[in-house]
Design a protein around this motif. Structure first.
Motif, PDB file in Angstrom:
ATOM      1  N   LEU A   1       1.022  -1.489  -0.416  1.00 22.07           N
ATOM      2  CA  LEU A   1      -0.108   0.389  -0.399  1.00 22.07           C
ATOM      3  C   LEU A   1       0.970   1.437   0.017  1.00 22.07           C
ATOM      4  O   LEU A   1       0.221   2.292  -0.841  1.00 22.07           O
ATOM      5  N   LEU A   2       2.090   0.959   0.533  1.00 25.23           N
ATOM      6  CA  LEU A   2       3.073   2.466   0.682  1.00 25.23           C
ATOM      7  C   LEU A   2       3.458   2.696  -0.616  1.00 25.23           C
ATOM      8  O   LEU A   2       3.713   3.784  -1.202  1.00 25.23           O
ATOM      9  N   TRP A   3       3.982   1.528  -1.380  1.00 30.14           N
ATOM     10  CA  TRP A   3       4.537   1.384  -2.763  1.00 30.14           C
ATOM     11  C   TRP A   3       3.352   1.774  -3.632  1.00 30.14           C
ATOM     12  O   TRP A   3       3.992   3.233  -4.587  1.00 30.14           O
ATOM     13  N   ALA A   4       2.317   1.221  -3.227  1.00 31.02           N
ATOM     14  CA  ALA A   4       0.929   2.054  -4.131  1.00 31.02           C
ATOM     15  C   ALA A   4       0.930   3.289  -4.631  1.00 31.02           C
ATOM     16  O   ALA A   4       0.546   3.889  -5.167  1.00 31.02           O
ATOM     17  N   GLY A   5       1.342   4.547  -3.656  1.00 24.18           N
ATOM     18  CA  GLY A   5       1.016   5.744  -3.375  1.00 24.18           C
ATOM     19  C   GLY A   5       2.651   6.260  -3.739  1.00 24.18           C
ATOM     20  O   GLY A   5       2.435   7.749  -4.105  1.00 24.18           O
ATOM     21  N   LEU A   6       4.234   5.715  -3.509  1.00 22.87           N
ATOM     22  CA  LEU A   6       4.972   6.424  -3.179  1.00 22.87           C
ATOM     23  C   LEU A   6       5.469   6.440  -4.943  1.00 22.87           C
ATOM     24  O   LEU A   6       6.060   7.174  -5.118  1.00 22.87           O
ATOM     25  N   PHE A   7       5.745   5.249  -5.912  1.00 23.79           N
ATOM     26  CA  PHE A   7       5.764   5.330  -6.725  1.00 23.79           C
ATOM     27  C   PHE A   7       4.691   5.832  -8.025  1.00 23.79           C
ATOM     28  O   PHE A   7       6.343   7.068  -9.002  1.00 23.79           O
ATOM     29  N   PRO A   8       3.633   6.600  -8.157  1.00 18.96           N
ATOM     30  CA  PRO A   8       3.829   7.757  -8.562  1.00 18.96           C
ATOM     31  C   PRO A   8       4.193   9.132  -8.502  1.00 18.96           C
ATOM     32  O   PRO A   8       3.664   9.675  -8.910  1.00 18.96           O
ATOM     33  N   LEU A   9       3.931   8.927  -6.808  1.00 16.44           N
ATOM     34  CA  LEU A   9       4.809   9.950  -6.421  1.00 16.44           C
ATOM     35  C   LEU A   9       5.824  10.568  -6.851  1.00 16.44           C
ATOM     36  O   LEU A   9       5.779  11.541  -7.116  1.00 16.44           O
ATOM     37  N   LEU A  10       7.425   9.301  -6.765  1.00 14.59           N
ATOM     38  CA  LEU A  10       7.840   9.539  -7.065  1.00 14.59           C
ATOM     39  C   LEU A  10       8.420   9.312  -9.262  1.00 14.59           C
ATOM     40  O   LEU A  10       9.237  10.586  -9.493  1.00 14.59           O
ATOM     41  N   HIS A  11       7.207   9.229 -10.211  1.00 11.06           N
ATOM     42  CA  HIS A  11       7.857   9.273 -11.072  1.00 11.06           C
ATOM     43  C   HIS A  11       6.431  11.074 -11.483  1.00 11.06           C
ATOM     44  O   HIS A  11       7.268  11.829 -12.783  1.00 11.06           O
ATOM     45  N   LEU A  12       5.708  11.472 -10.151  1.00  8.40           N
ATOM     46  CA  LEU A  12       5.266  13.738 -10.768  1.00  8.40           C
ATOM     47  C   LEU A  12       6.459  14.025 -10.374  1.00  8.40           C
ATOM     48  O   LEU A  12       7.216  14.584 -10.825  1.00  8.40           O
ATOM     49  N   MET A  13       7.681  13.313  -9.330  1.00  7.36           N
ATOM     50  CA  MET A  13       8.294  14.604  -9.503  1.00  7.36           C
ATOM     51  C   MET A  13       9.712  14.340 -10.093  1.00  7.36           C
ATOM     52  O   MET A  13      10.214  15.443 -10.367  1.00  7.36           O
ATOM     53  N   ALA A  14       9.904  13.329 -10.152  1.00  6.11           N
ATOM     54  CA  ALA A  14      10.665  12.788 -11.647  1.00  6.11           C
ATOM     55  C   ALA A  14      10.592  13.679 -12.875  1.00  6.11           C
ATOM     56  O   ALA A  14      11.384  14.390 -13.923  1.00  6.11           O
ATOM     57  N   ARG A  15       9.517  13.639 -13.293  1.00  5.23           N
ATOM     58  CA  ARG A  15       8.926  14.489 -13.634  1.00  5.23           C
ATOM     59  C   ARG A  15       8.970  16.070 -14.194  1.00  5.23           C
ATOM     60  O   ARG A  15       9.305  16.728 -15.135  1.00  5.23           O
TER      61      ARG A  15
END
Length: 82
Positions: free
Chosen positions: A64-78
């Motif tokens: 559950l933590l990674w389900a929220g974190l991975f899209p957030l990391l993509h957003l930050m990288a973009r």
């Protein structure tokens, strides 16, 4: 040392190798949930680690933590890209 290298590898692959997983957002979320939980499971098996709250409960929370974190990391990288 190998854990630090894995984090560095993840950070460098978000804009290149893992760019396909950024859109749609639910794909990044699903990949984060499954990949995050499986990587912790495999690491625990390799290192002989026992999870304090039980294996299933811990892996669900990590997923559950990674389900929220991975899209957030993509957003930050973009947003941080030139």
């Amino acid at each position: 040392l190998w854990l630090m290298l894995l984090w560095a590898l993840l950070a460098t692959t978000l804009r290149h190798c893992l760019a396909w997983s950024a859109r749609p957002w639910w794909l990044a979320s699903a990949l984060g949930a499954v990949g995050g939980a499986l990587s912790y499971y495999a690491g625990g098996r390799l290192a002989g680690v026992q999870f304090p709250y039980g294996e299933a409960a811990t892996l669900i929370v990590i997923g559950l933590l990674w389900a929220g974190l991975f899209p957030l990391l993509h957003l930050m990288a973009r947003r941080l890209a030139p």
